[in-house]
Design a protein around this motif. Structure first.
Motif, PDB file in Angstrom:
ATOM      1  N   PHE A   1      -0.112  -1.993 -10.067  1.00 62.53           N
ATOM      2  CA  PHE A   1      -1.132  -2.362  -9.085  1.00 62.53           C
ATOM      3  C   PHE A   1      -2.530  -2.576  -9.673  1.00 62.53           C
ATOM      4  O   PHE A   1      -3.431  -2.989  -8.961  1.00 62.53           O
TER       5      PHE A   1
ATOM      6  N   ARG B   1      -9.552  -5.610   2.747  1.00 63.03           N
ATOM      7  CA  ARG B   1      -8.492  -6.357   2.055  1.00 63.03           C
ATOM      8  C   ARG B   1      -7.607  -5.493   1.169  1.00 63.03           C
ATOM      9  O   ARG B   1      -6.597  -5.976   0.658  1.00 63.03           O
ATOM     10  N   GLN B   2      -8.017  -4.268   0.913  1.00 61.11           N
ATOM     11  CA  GLN B   2      -7.258  -3.406  -0.019  1.00 61.11           C
ATOM     12  C   GLN B   2      -6.772  -4.171  -1.244  1.00 61.11           C
ATOM     13  O   GLN B   2      -5.574  -4.300  -1.471  1.00 61.11           O
TER      14      GLN B   2
ATOM     15  N   GLN C   1       0.837  -1.196   0.000  1.00 61.41           N
ATOM     16  CA  GLN C   1       0.000   0.000   0.000  1.00 61.41           C
ATOM     17  C   GLN C   1       0.876   1.253   0.000  1.00 61.41           C
ATOM     18  O   GLN C   1       0.549   2.242  -0.632  1.00 61.41           O
TER      19      GLN C   1
ATOM     20  N   ARG D   1      -0.655 -13.863  -3.027  1.00 62.78           N
ATOM     21  CA  ARG D   1      -0.721 -15.289  -3.363  1.00 62.78           C
ATOM     22  C   ARG D   1       0.674 -15.900  -3.347  1.00 62.78           C
ATOM     23  O   ARG D   1       0.898 -16.956  -3.886  1.00 62.78           O
TER      24      ARG D   1
ATOM     25  N   VAL E   1      -3.849 -15.745   2.644  1.00 63.96           N
ATOM     26  CA  VAL E   1      -4.915 -15.601   3.633  1.00 63.96           C
ATOM     27  C   VAL E   1      -6.192 -16.206   3.062  1.00 63.96           C
ATOM     28  O   VAL E   1      -6.820 -15.638   2.175  1.00 63.96           O
TER      29      VAL E   1
ATOM     30  N   VAL F   1      -5.731  -5.457  -4.971  1.00 61.12           N
ATOM     31  CA  VAL F   1      -5.063  -4.862  -6.129  1.00 61.12           C
ATOM     32  C   VAL F   1      -5.143  -5.834  -7.309  1.00 61.12           C
ATOM     33  O   VAL F   1      -5.576  -6.973  -7.162  1.00 61.12           O
TER      34      VAL F   1
ATOM     35  N   ASP G   1      -7.571  -9.029  -8.325  1.00 63.31           N
ATOM     36  CA  ASP G   1      -8.596  -9.002  -7.284  1.00 63.31           C
ATOM     37  C   ASP G   1      -9.397  -7.698  -7.343  1.00 63.31           C
ATOM     38  O   ASP G   1     -10.617  -7.692  -7.234  1.00 63.31           O
ATOM     39  N   LEU G   2      -8.670  -6.597  -7.531  1.00 64.93           N
ATOM     40  CA  LEU G   2      -9.331  -5.296  -7.613  1.00 64.93           C
ATOM     41  C   LEU G   2     -10.258  -5.246  -8.823  1.00 64.93           C
ATOM     42  O   LEU G   2     -11.408  -4.806  -8.732  1.00 64.93           O
TER      43      LEU G   2
ATOM     44  N   ILE H   1       1.823  -9.218  -5.281  1.00 62.57           N
ATOM     45  CA  ILE H   1       1.066  -8.051  -4.794  1.00 62.57           C
ATOM     46  C   ILE H   1      -0.353  -8.396  -4.354  1.00 62.57           C
ATOM     47  O   ILE H   1      -0.942  -7.681  -3.566  1.00 62.57           O
ATOM     48  N   THR H   2      -0.892  -9.511  -4.859  1.00 67.42           N
ATOM     49  CA  THR H   2      -2.248  -9.863  -4.434  1.00 67.42           C
ATOM     50  C   THR H   2      -2.237 -10.815  -3.244  1.00 67.42           C
ATOM     51  O   THR H   2      -3.282 -11.282  -2.802  1.00 67.42           O
TER      52      THR H   2
ATOM     53  N   ASP I   1     -10.023 -15.512   0.019  1.00 64.39           N
ATOM     54  CA  ASP I   1     -10.619 -16.322  -1.052  1.00 64.39           C
ATOM     55  C   ASP I   1     -12.092 -16.563  -0.767  1.00 64.39           C
ATOM     56  O   ASP I   1     -12.933 -16.467  -1.660  1.00 64.39           O
TER      57      ASP I   1
END
Ligand SMILES: Nc1ncnc2c1ncn2[C@@H]1O[C@H](COP(=O)(O)OP(=O)(O)O)[C@@H](O)[C@H]1O
Ligand SMILES: [Mg+2]
Lengths: 269, 236
Positions: free
Chosen positions: A252, B75-76, A225, A267, B7, B78, B81-82, A264-265, B11
């Motif tokens: 991002f 979860r912010q 962030q 995983r 985490v 990116v 996912d974003l 960045i996600t 999911d």
């Protein structure tokens, strides 16, 4: 999403020649047999904030330390390749390393003020580099540096107190003032907020935003962030490789490389 | 979204959001299918069911928005996912609109059923089938993350637009022939217009799926989002 002023090609930013502050060419770093940085080519833009991200041990700090030749102080460390600042190779034998470190300031993870007064912490650099010729001039530099670091208001009535007596966030801003006092062109920051609380962190980030008007900033951070908030360009390192480098916004929202995306996600292994 | 997050609960929340969208999509799809049946078969009972079911779609939209807010705040997200989450907001609102159009078709069909049958109701059948197929395929594309299928829908929307234009002309002629037809044909026109709008929203969803997977909107000739200005009498 793509800014026409920053015509990124294939995810990599392309700077016009006059916008390049630092150009790294085929940089390799070894600690003894360990190959810590592998053939990295990277250009860093003037008056921008560039963030280095990546998992622990991927070489962010190692690469950052190449930019002011801090690795020279580590016996087993060997740096190959070229790093140019304003088109001048800083690994050239004729280069004065002391002058280089004045041009390229550094702020570390743990605030490390000298065990001296707030005033002396900031005045030290200008004194040894002969930047100030009179006491009045030195006082002026200390004041401006503390102001630029956003600390003046909080400490101007106790400049003779020890720097180590300040809060963590104040100490880190003191270290930034100390770096600024020698009038550098580049400021390197290695996880400057990792020991700070969220408010102190926000103040440093605000400061970084202001400082980029006058300085080129390279910041290592393990907060994704933070990289997203403060930087214009982001470089993602993995096991010594520069995997992806581009506009922070692109990294991002739509990274090109799967490794970058996984990291960045959240995983990543 | 193949790989798992470190985490696991992240999911769980993303999957829940995608499940709500899929549930909303299949409900909406049924509503559109039934709405066309109502017009063709003059089935007032089914029309009533459609109107009753519409609030369920609205509720699912609200649920998806709550999940979205939660994910964004906690979860912010990116990158993929974003994009997935942002696209969920857009798709849920497209589906909600499609649901409204289906309910609107049902309401007009109820009125039509009070009037003597007009043969033009049959032309709605074709357009209804093509629109339904478009929606069905775009929902499949979402469920299976299938960009190719989404692009195919994106290109096919024009077919619905063309059908609308030709129905418009046909109904106009019919109304001019015999003024007794005006009331029924006006309702049919609005129904055709609703179907055409459903096609547009399906196209929006196709674009969103492309953006979600590729990180950019589809390129190439953008199908017309709207029919020609001369037929735009129903807007505003
Ligand atoms: N002084 C050193 N001596 C030997 N190996 C080192 C030294 N500093 C770093 N390394 C190694 O180099 C690699 C990169 O480290 P570093 O640059 O600190 O990574 P990062 O800052 O990304 O966490 C790691 O494998 C680390 O163990
Ligand atoms: Mg480090």
């Amino acid at each position: 999403m793509t800014n026409p002023d920053n015509n990124s090609s294939n995810g990599k930013p392309v700077f016009p020649q006059e916008k390049i502050k630092i150009a790294c060419k085929r940089v390799n770093v070894y600690y003894g047999d360990k190959h810590a940085i592998r053939d990295v080519n990277l250009e860093i833009g003037k008056n921008e904030v560039t963030a280095f991200i990546g998992p622990s041990g991927c070489g962010k700090s190692t690469f950052l330390r190449c930019i002011n030749r801090m690795n020279d102080t580590i016996d087993i460390c060997r740096v190959e390749g070229e790093i140019e600042i304003d088109n001048e190779n800083i690994y050239d034998k004729s280069l004065d390393v002391v002058l280089l470190r004045a041009r390229v300031g550094m702020v570390f993870q743990k605030p490390n003020p000298f065990p001296k007064s707030i005033y002396d912490n900031v005045a030290y650099g200008p004194k040894i580099h002969g930047i100030a010729s009179t006491k009045g001039e030195l006082e002026g530099i200390v004041e401006t540096s503390l102001k630029k670091a956003g600390l003046w208001e909080e400490v101007n009535d106790r400049l003779d107190q020890p720097g180590t007596g300040l809060s963590g966030g104040q100490q880190q801003r003191l270290c930034i003032a100390r770096a600024i006092a020698v009038q550098p062109e580049i400021i390197l920051m290695d996880e400057p907020c990792s020991a700070l609380d969220p408010i102190a962190t926000a103040k440093i980030e605000e400061l970084i935003e202001e400082l980029k008007e006058n300085y080129t900033i390279v910041i290592v951070t393990h907060s994704m962030q933070q990289a997203a908030r403060v930087s214009q360009k982001t470089a993602f390192f993995h096991l010594g490789d520069l995997v992806e480098y581009g506009e922070t916004e692109d990294i991002f929202t739509n990274p090109v490389n799967k490794l970058t995306q996984d990291y960045i996600t959240g995983r990543y292994g | 979204m193949s790989d798992e997050h470190t985490v696991k609960s992240f999911d769980g929340e993303i999957n829940r959001l995608n499940d709500v969208i899929i549930e909303m999509a299949s409900l909406t799809k049924e509503q559109v299918r039934d709405a066309v049946t109502v017009v063709v078969k003059r089935d007032s009972e089914l029309a009533g069911e459609i109107i009753e079911k519409d609030p369920a779609i609205n509720n699912l939209e609200l649920e998806s928005h709550e999940l979205t807010m939660r994910l964004l705040a906690l979860r912010q997200p990116v990158a993929i996912d974003l994009r997935n989450i942002v696209v969920s907001i857009k798709i849920s609102s497209d589906l909600e609109r499609i649901g409204d159009y289906a309910a609107n078709v049902a309401k007009r069909a109820l009125v039509l059923n009070q009037l003597p049958p007009v043969k033009q109701a049959r032309t709605i059948k074709n357009m209804g089938r093509v629109t339904y197929d478009l929606l069905k395929d775009v929902i499949d594309a979402y469920e299976h993350q299938d960009v190719k299928k989404a692009l195919d829908v994106w290109h096919r929307d024009e077919e619905v637009d063309d059908m609308y234009t030709s129905i418009f002309r046909e109904l106009l002629t019919y109304m001019m022939e015999d003024t007794h037809n005006i009331t029924a044909c006006t309702h049919l026109l609005f129904i055709a217009r609703n179907l055409e709008r459903i096609g547009d929203h399906a196209t929006n969803i196709a674009e969103d799926i492309h953006f979600m997977i590729k990180g950019k909107p589809p390129t190439g000739r953008r199908p017309m989002g709207d029919v020609d200005g001369e037929f735009d009498i129903f807007d505003h």
